[in-house]
Design an enzyme around this catalytic site. Structure first.
Site, PDB file in Angstrom:
ATOM      1  N   LYS A 177      37.109  33.849  49.603  1.00 59.37           N
ATOM      2  CA  LYS A 177      36.604  34.421  48.590  1.00 59.37           C
ATOM      3  C   LYS A 177      35.301  34.266  48.791  1.00 59.37           C
ATOM      4  O   LYS A 177      34.896  33.147  48.868  1.00 59.37           O
ATOM      5  CB  LYS A 177      37.238  33.697  46.768  1.00 59.37           C
ATOM      6  CG  LYS A 177      38.723  34.332  47.058  1.00 59.37           C
ATOM      7  CD  LYS A 177      39.986  33.955  46.071  1.00 59.37           C
ATOM      8  CE  LYS A 177      40.975  35.133  46.015  1.00 59.37           C
ATOM      9  NZ  LYS A 177      42.239  34.507  45.093  1.00 59.37           N
TER      10      LYS A 177
ATOM     11  N   ARG B  70      47.237  29.007  48.155  1.00 63.83           N
ATOM     12  CA  ARG B  70      47.255  30.228  49.169  1.00 63.83           C
ATOM     13  C   ARG B  70      46.658  30.611  49.661  1.00 63.83           C
ATOM     14  O   ARG B  70      45.057  30.998  49.048  1.00 63.83           O
ATOM     15  CB  ARG B  70      47.586  31.256  47.912  1.00 63.83           C
ATOM     16  CG  ARG B  70      47.370  32.455  47.954  1.00 63.83           C
ATOM     17  CD  ARG B  70      47.902  33.928  47.111  1.00 63.83           C
ATOM     18  NE  ARG B  70      48.234  35.219  47.390  1.00 63.83           N
ATOM     19  CZ  ARG B  70      47.326  36.167  47.764  1.00 63.83           C
ATOM     20  NH1 ARG B  70      46.310  35.446  47.872  1.00 63.83           N
ATOM     21  NH2 ARG B  70      47.688  37.436  48.356  1.00 63.83           N
TER      22      ARG B  70
HETATM   23  N1  HH2 Z   1      44.356  36.363  45.089  1.00 60.85           N
HETATM   24  C1  HH2 Z   1      44.343  37.516  45.509  1.00 60.85           C
HETATM   25  C2  HH2 Z   1      45.228  38.313  45.905  1.00 60.85           C
HETATM   26  N2  HH2 Z   1      46.806  38.074  45.534  1.00 60.85           N
HETATM   27  N3  HH2 Z   1      47.590  35.873  43.972  1.00 60.85           N
HETATM   28  C3  HH2 Z   1      47.506  34.422  43.824  1.00 60.85           C
HETATM   29  N4  HH2 Z   1      48.489  34.174  42.908  1.00 60.85           N
HETATM   30  N5  HH2 Z   1      46.384  33.810  43.219  1.00 60.85           N
HETATM   31  C4  HH2 Z   1      45.788  34.668  43.628  1.00 60.85           C
HETATM   32  O1  HH2 Z   1      44.067  34.110  43.445  1.00 60.85           O
HETATM   33  C5  HH2 Z   1      45.559  35.951  44.856  1.00 60.85           C
HETATM   34  C6  HH2 Z   1      46.674  36.118  44.284  1.00 60.85           C
HETATM   35  C7  HH2 Z   1      43.225  38.041  46.029  1.00 60.85           C
HETATM   36  O2  HH2 Z   1      43.398  37.548  47.600  1.00 60.85           O
HETATM   37  P1  HH2 Z   1      44.431  38.347  48.507  1.00 60.85           P
HETATM   38  O3  HH2 Z   1      44.859  39.119  48.731  1.00 60.85           O
HETATM   39  O4  HH2 Z   1      43.498  37.686  50.091  1.00 60.85           O
HETATM   40  O5  HH2 Z   1      43.185  39.780  49.269  1.00 60.85           O
HETATM   41  P2  HH2 Z   1      43.786  40.893  48.240  1.00 60.85           P
HETATM   42  O6  HH2 Z   1      43.526  41.336  47.318  1.00 60.85           O
HETATM   43  O7  HH2 Z   1      42.162  42.267  49.204  1.00 60.85           O
HETATM   44  O8  HH2 Z   1      44.832  42.242  49.651  1.00 60.85           O
END
Ligand code: HH2
Length: 279
Positions: free
Chosen positions: A224, A260
């Site tokens: 992040k 995660r």
């Molecule tokens: N962060 C993201 C998405 N889902 N779910 C949980 N429980 N906790 C988190 O911190 C979290 C999440 C954002 O990260 P990412 O999936 O890599 O990116 P994007 O939302 O752009 O697909």
């Protein structure tokens, strides 16, 4: 291939001993750090299988980006993205579905998903709590201030940790009132979701106050932008692996159960060493 069998559902803290790793598979063109990499189903399937081989306890499959500024996608589009991946992984790789939509969750649970990861903590789709309750799935309730399109505009809190803890406590009560067994529920402070760099680090520093809710805590700090920002780039959109590992270990030491992450092998190694130190 590692063995994976579908067992009778056990409490979430038995299914995911501390620390467990959740691998991230974004079947999206626009996610903040791996956008496009796993957009083709065959790439997402191969990534998920590799993550499981590398020691992930579960892989989190998502068809909608929630990065700051992201535009929402329809249920039809989300299903078009994730269903081929879930079909291929069914019975072979344990899966969590990253969605806020009841229709997507229902289809994913039919295809063997064990956990519903809802970044809106059951606030956006009135049918989702019922779908989770009926299927006896695990659920992760995450804190977010605002909504993805605007959440990073000017996030403010009097005390970020106590406000996040109160929010999660309220959502936990809502979920239980909706018929979800409390021992199926985990909570997540939502790193980067309507928070400044300082808010994110304070949440990890005082993570014991979130763990005091009595539910397993999920933390997603992987790659992040706050990690890139503290390393000197004020415009960073992502953070490096090294800083992701350090924040995961710090979160684990302060009580996180599920981390995660995008880079599963490295996190499994770092957390194995951290656990050996902590004993
Ligand atoms: N962060 C993201 C998405 N889902 N779910 C949980 N429980 N906790 C988190 O911190 C979290 C999440 C954002 O990260 P990412 O999936 O890599 O990116 P994007 O939302 O752009 O697909």
């Amino acid at each position: 291939m590692r063995e994976y069998g579908f067992n009778v559902r056990v409490p979430v803290d038995e299914r995911f001993p501390r620390p467990s790793v959740m691998g991230i598979v974004n079947v999206t063109p626009d996610s903040f750090s791996d956008g496009g990499v796993n957009f083709r189903p065959e790439d997402a399937i191969a990534t998920a299988r590799r993550m499981f081989e590398d020691g992930a306890a579960i892989v989190d499959v998502g068809g909608e980006s929630t990065r700051p500024g992201a535009e929402p996608v329809s249920a039809e589009e989300e299903l078009r993205r994730v269903v081929p991946v879930l079909e291929a992984l069914e019975g072979g790789v344990p899966v969590s579905i990253d969605t806020a939509k009841a229709e997507v969750a229902r289809r994913a649970l039919d295809l063997g998903a064990e956990l519903v990861n809802d970044v809106t903590a059951l606030r956006s789709d009135p049918d989702l709590a019922g779908v989770v309750a009926e299927s006896d799935a695990y659920v992760c309730l995450m804190h977010m201030q605002g909504e993805p399109r605007t959440m990073q505009a000017d996030p403010r809190y009097a005390d970020v940790v106590s406000e996040v803890a109160s929010f999660l406590e309220e959502r936990l009560r809502f979920a239980v009132d909706a018929g979800i067994r409390e021992d199926r529920i985990s909570v997540d402070p939502g790193i980067g979701f309507g928070k400044t760099v300082e808010h994110n680090f304070e949440l990890i520093r005082r993570l014991d106050e979130i763990a005091a809710l009595g539910r397993p805590v999920v933390v997603g700090f992987s790659r992040k932008s706050s990690l890139g920002k503290i390393l000197g780039d004020p415009d960073a959109k992502t953070g490096p692996l090294s800083a992701s590992l350090a924040s995961a270990v710090a979160a684990y030491e302060r009580g996180a159960t599920i981390l995660r992450v995008h880079d599963v092998k490295e996190h499994v190694e770092a957390l194995t060493a951290a656990r050996a130190v902590i004993g």
